[in-house]
Design a protein around this motif. Structure first.
Motif, mmCIF file in Angstrom:
data_model
loop_
_atom_site.group_PDB
_atom_site.id
_atom_site.type_symbol
_atom_site.label_atom_id
_atom_site.label_comp_id
_atom_site.label_asym_id
_atom_site.label_seq_id
_atom_site.Cartn_x
_atom_site.Cartn_y
_atom_site.Cartn_z
ATOM 1 N N PHE A 66 42.619 13.381 8.938
ATOM 2 C CA PHE A 66 43.755 13.093 8.055
ATOM 3 C C PHE A 66 44.787 12.481 9.003
ATOM 4 C CE2 PHE A 66 43.495 17.345 5.396
ATOM 5 C CZ PHE A 66 42.251 17.008 4.924
ATOM 6 N N PRO A 67 45.017 11.172 8.957
ATOM 7 C CA PRO A 67 45.938 10.591 9.933
ATOM 8 C C PRO A 67 47.240 10.044 9.333
ATOM 9 C CG PRO A 67 44.281 9.001 9.315
ATOM 10 C CD PRO A 67 44.208 10.120 8.334
ATOM 11 N N PRO A 68 48.036 10.847 8.644
ATOM 12 C CA PRO A 68 49.245 10.268 8.039
ATOM 13 C C PRO A 68 50.290 9.883 9.084
ATOM 14 C CG PRO A 68 49.291 12.634 7.806
ATOM 15 C CD PRO A 68 47.948 12.283 8.393
ATOM 16 N N SER A 69 51.059 8.859 8.757
ATOM 17 C CA SER A 69 52.227 8.525 9.572
ATOM 18 C C SER A 69 53.415 9.250 8.937
ATOM 19 C CB SER A 69 52.474 7.019 9.527
ATOM 20 O OG SER A 69 51.319 6.360 9.974
ATOM 21 N N PRO A 70 54.109 10.086 9.694
ATOM 22 C CA PRO A 70 55.191 10.871 9.076
ATOM 23 C C PRO A 70 56.477 10.049 8.928
ATOM 24 C CG PRO A 70 54.942 11.522 11.358
ATOM 25 C CD PRO A 70 53.895 10.469 11.100
ATOM 26 N N SER A 88 48.945 13.590 13.329
ATOM 27 C CA SER A 88 50.247 13.044 12.934
ATOM 28 C C SER A 88 50.449 11.748 13.721
ATOM 29 C CB SER A 88 51.333 14.071 13.256
ATOM 30 O OG SER A 88 52.577 13.557 12.874
ATOM 31 N N GLU A 89 50.417 10.611 13.023
ATOM 32 C CA GLU A 89 50.496 9.311 13.699
ATOM 33 C C GLU A 89 51.960 8.893 13.805
ATOM 34 O OE1 GLU A 89 47.362 6.676 12.187
ATOM 35 O OE2 GLU A 89 46.019 7.864 13.448
ATOM 36 N N ASP A 90 52.610 9.539 14.747
ATOM 37 C CA ASP A 90 54.074 9.410 14.860
ATOM 38 C C ASP A 90 54.488 8.484 16.005
ATOM 39 O OD1 ASP A 90 53.146 11.061 16.845
ATOM 40 O OD2 ASP A 90 54.696 12.587 16.629
ATOM 41 N N LEU A 102 50.286 0.384 20.773
ATOM 42 C CA LEU A 102 50.476 0.009 19.377
ATOM 43 C C LEU A 102 49.448 0.759 18.526
ATOM 44 C CD1 LEU A 102 51.272 -3.759 19.891
ATOM 45 C CD2 LEU A 102 52.859 -1.988 19.119
ATOM 46 N N TYR A 103 49.687 0.683 17.227
ATOM 47 C CA TYR A 103 48.914 1.461 16.267
ATOM 48 C C TYR A 103 47.382 1.392 16.444
ATOM 49 C CZ TYR A 103 46.685 2.089 11.737
ATOM 50 O OH TYR A 103 45.818 2.430 10.753
ATOM 51 N N HIS A 104 46.830 0.175 16.519
ATOM 52 C CA HIS A 104 45.362 0.066 16.551
ATOM 53 C C HIS A 104 44.764 0.746 17.782
ATOM 54 C CE1 HIS A 104 45.184 -2.468 13.123
ATOM 55 N NE2 HIS A 104 45.934 -3.406 13.669
ATOM 56 N N ALA A 153 46.042 3.235 19.547
ATOM 57 C CA ALA A 153 46.140 4.699 19.446
ATOM 58 C C ALA A 153 45.071 5.252 18.506
ATOM 59 C CB ALA A 153 47.535 5.088 18.967
ATOM 60 N N VAL A 154 44.858 4.577 17.370
ATOM 61 C CA VAL A 154 43.861 5.044 16.394
ATOM 62 C C VAL A 154 42.457 5.049 17.021
ATOM 63 C CG1 VAL A 154 42.636 4.353 14.274
ATOM 64 C CG2 VAL A 154 45.121 4.429 14.305
ATOM 65 N N VAL A 155 42.137 3.964 17.699
ATOM 66 C CA VAL A 155 40.785 3.853 18.253
ATOM 67 C C VAL A 155 40.564 4.871 19.377
ATOM 68 C CG1 VAL A 155 39.229 2.343 19.530
ATOM 69 C CG2 VAL A 155 40.525 1.450 17.590
ATOM 70 N N ILE A 157 37.348 7.699 6.567
ATOM 71 C CA ILE A 157 37.414 7.535 5.107
ATOM 72 C C ILE A 157 38.868 7.239 4.785
ATOM 73 C CG2 ILE A 157 36.983 8.668 2.886
ATOM 74 C CD1 ILE A 157 35.136 10.644 4.562
ATOM 75 N N ARG A 158 39.136 6.018 4.365
ATOM 76 C CA ARG A 158 40.526 5.627 4.150
ATOM 77 C C ARG A 158 40.604 4.534 3.100
ATOM 78 N NH1 ARG A 158 41.360 2.781 10.106
ATOM 79 N NH2 ARG A 158 39.817 1.140 9.836
ATOM 80 N N GLY A 159 41.837 4.250 2.681
ATOM 81 C CA GLY A 159 42.048 3.276 1.609
ATOM 82 C C GLY A 159 41.678 1.875 2.050
ATOM 83 N N ASP A 185 43.241 -0.726 1.936
ATOM 84 C CA ASP A 185 44.321 -1.482 2.591
ATOM 85 C C ASP A 185 44.090 -1.522 4.112
ATOM 86 O OD1 ASP A 185 44.734 1.307 2.369
ATOM 87 O OD2 ASP A 185 46.875 1.132 2.781
ATOM 88 N N HIS A 186 43.195 -0.677 4.615
ATOM 89 C CA HIS A 186 42.910 -0.665 6.055
ATOM 90 C C HIS A 186 41.707 -1.533 6.439
ATOM 91 C CE1 HIS A 186 45.884 2.200 7.423
ATOM 92 N NE2 HIS A 186 45.635 2.936 6.368
ATOM 93 N N ILE A 187 41.048 -2.147 5.450
ATOM 94 C CA ILE A 187 39.842 -2.940 5.793
ATOM 95 C C ILE A 187 40.160 -4.020 6.815
ATOM 96 C CG2 ILE A 187 38.254 -4.708 4.907
ATOM 97 C CD1 ILE A 187 37.659 -3.060 2.633
HETATM 98 N N1 GLU Z 1 48.392 6.322 9.909
HETATM 99 C C1 GLU Z 1 47.822 5.389 8.997
HETATM 100 C C2 GLU Z 1 48.565 5.429 7.692
HETATM 101 O O1 GLU Z 1 49.269 6.375 7.423
HETATM 102 C C3 GLU Z 1 46.355 5.662 8.703
HETATM 103 C C4 GLU Z 1 45.466 5.199 9.796
HETATM 104 C C5 GLU Z 1 43.994 5.225 9.477
HETATM 105 O O2 GLU Z 1 43.572 5.728 8.429
HETATM 106 O O3 GLU Z 1 43.246 4.713 10.292
HETATM 107 O O4 GLU Z 1 48.453 4.498 6.926
#
Ligand code: GLU
Length: 449
Positions: A7-11, A41-43, A151-153, A155-157, A169-171, A173-175
């Protein structure tokens, strides 16, 4: 395979229903397969991320009934990103570039860019099938501002690799982020997780769900009095159909039935009416004492604000009726604040000019109230145990004389309200003595017109 999801939400905002849906889908998948869930927490966006938003997200996901096994904050992992960036530069897979600042062309800044091999990348998406991107046009994209400022990419990787994530598993919009992330993965020699990009849910007009189009924060549904299992069930089945075809499922049942492959391929509309249908179901399913406890608290606050004496036992006996009339607690709050239940706790205040209905004369209204009073006086006490029997006592007369002409003054006399439950329900609730007393009070008031 030991499944690990995140679960990687950005707060950077309150827990969005989209975040909750992401978490629900990951949760069902992980729990189905005995996997591990990582809350991350992707802060990294220091300006927009706050502790308050992070807490709102963890608090609301917990409220929904979700949980996780490990917790990380990207802001506490700078050293890990630094090492990865350092490695990429040392191996010649990334480089530091001196560039004009985008904000101010007179200032030079350093940017760390990935050396993009410019290959075609194909990945298999569990929901959408094979997806191919030509990465040439991405150029040498930026991965960090400095070794300690990823940057975001990047850190995620790095995190997905370090945390052993097997399924992303994500929306959808991340494709478009996925090819960049795969390029970084390959540069770092990390394994590629399985991807599943599900369609986002949409507002009623099929556009992106946004604040302007209604509530998007889980907390606002919670404040309105939606029940957690109802919202959970709704979010899970919004864009996923259980193989059994069931719409109402407990968390255990959802886990049992869940497969990524059954997620719909087109975006579902977030439909508040359907959510209300779920919520009504879960409200009806509450044990009556639990329902009454909350219903009483709402009524008590509302009556207290108008100085009407409280009667707990009476309120409890009202619970089956309040439950019939609502889908969400907020509606009971509205009904109570509009005084719709005052009649039950206090004698109504009557506006005598309102007792005759429409064109019915005062004389006829008095005649009807007198007749109804006779029927209701003659009815034995146990008639009042059942609204249907009270109805039977006056129904024939009302049919002959005109239902509106007879039943409006009766209902109004009993409640003093323009809108309320029907007069038989009310008479049943307040009992014979109060019913007859209120009809007398109405007759007295109308005789003074
Ligand atoms: N932190 C990202 C967001 O809240 C999600 C990143 C991911 O699912 O890879 O949109």
């Amino acid at each position: 395979m030991n499944i690990r999801v995140r679960f990687p939400p950005s707060p950077t905002g309150f827990c969005h229903v989209g975040t909750a849906r992401m978490a629900v889908l990951n949760y069902l998948f992980a729990r189905k397969h005995g996997g591990v869930i990582i809350f991350r927490s992707e802060d990294t966006d220091k300006e927009r991320s706050t502790k308050e938003f992070e807490e709102d997200i963890t608090d609301n996901l917990t409220w929904l009934g979700l949980s996780w096994d490990e917790f990380y904050r990207q802001s506490e992992r700078t050293e890990i990103y630094r090492a990865a960036i350092h490695k990429l530069i040392a191996e010649g897979k990334a480089y530091i570039s001196d560039e004009e600042s985008k904000k101010d062309a007179s200032v030079m800044v350093k940017i760390i860019r990935l050396k993009n091999p410019g290959t075609k990348i194909t990945f298999t998406d569990t929901i959408r099938g094979d997806i191919t991107f030509d990465t040439t046009e991405l150029g040498d994209f930026a991965i960090a501002r400095a070794e300690n400022d990823p940057l975001y990419h990047l850190a995620v990787v790095v995190d997905d690799g370090d945390m052993g994530i097997t399924h992303v598993i994500r929306g959808e919009d991340h494709i478009s982020n996925t090819p960049r992330q795969i390029l970084i993965q390959e540069a770092l020699g990390l394994p590629r997780p399985v991807y599943a990009h599900y369609p986002l849910h949409l507002a009623a007009d099929r556009s992106k769900l946004s604040k302007r189009k209604g509530d998007v924060a889980v907390r606002s549904y919670r404040e309105k009095g939606y029940l957690a299992p109802a919202l959970l069930n709704y979010l899970a089945t919004l864009g996923w159909t259980a193989p059994s075809g069931k719409e109402i499922l407990s968390l255990e049942e959802m886990i049992g039935e869940f497969e990524l492959a059954d997620i719909h391929k087109s975006g579902a509309v977030f439909d508040v009416e359907k959510l209300n249908w779920y919520n009504r179901h879960y409200l009806q399913a509450l044990p009556l004492p639990d329902f009454a406890a909350e219903s009483n608290a709402i009524l008590k606050a509302s009556l207290g604000a108008r100085d009407i004496a409280w009667n707990e036992a009476a309120a409890t006996s009202l619970a089956p009726l309040t439950r019939e009339r609502i889908a969400v607690w907020e509606e009971l709050r509205e009904h109570a604040q509009a005084g719709e239940y005052d009649f039950f706790f206090a004698e109504p205040r009557l506006d005598s000019s309102r007792i005759p209905q429409g064109k019915v004369s005062t004389a006829d209204t008095i005649r009807h109230l007198e007749s109804v009073k006779q029927f209701l006086t003659a009815a034995p006490l146990d008639t009042y145990d059942d609204p249907e029997r009270i109805k039977a006592a006056v129904w024939e007369y009302a049919g002959t004389e005109g239902r509106g002409a007879v039943l409006w003054p009766l209902r109004y006399s009993l409640t003093g309200l323009e809108r309320s439950p029907d007069p038989f329900e009310v008479a049943h609730l307040i009992g014979k003595e109060a019913t007859l007393r209120r009809i007398d009070a109405a007759l007295l008031a109308i005789s003074k017109i």
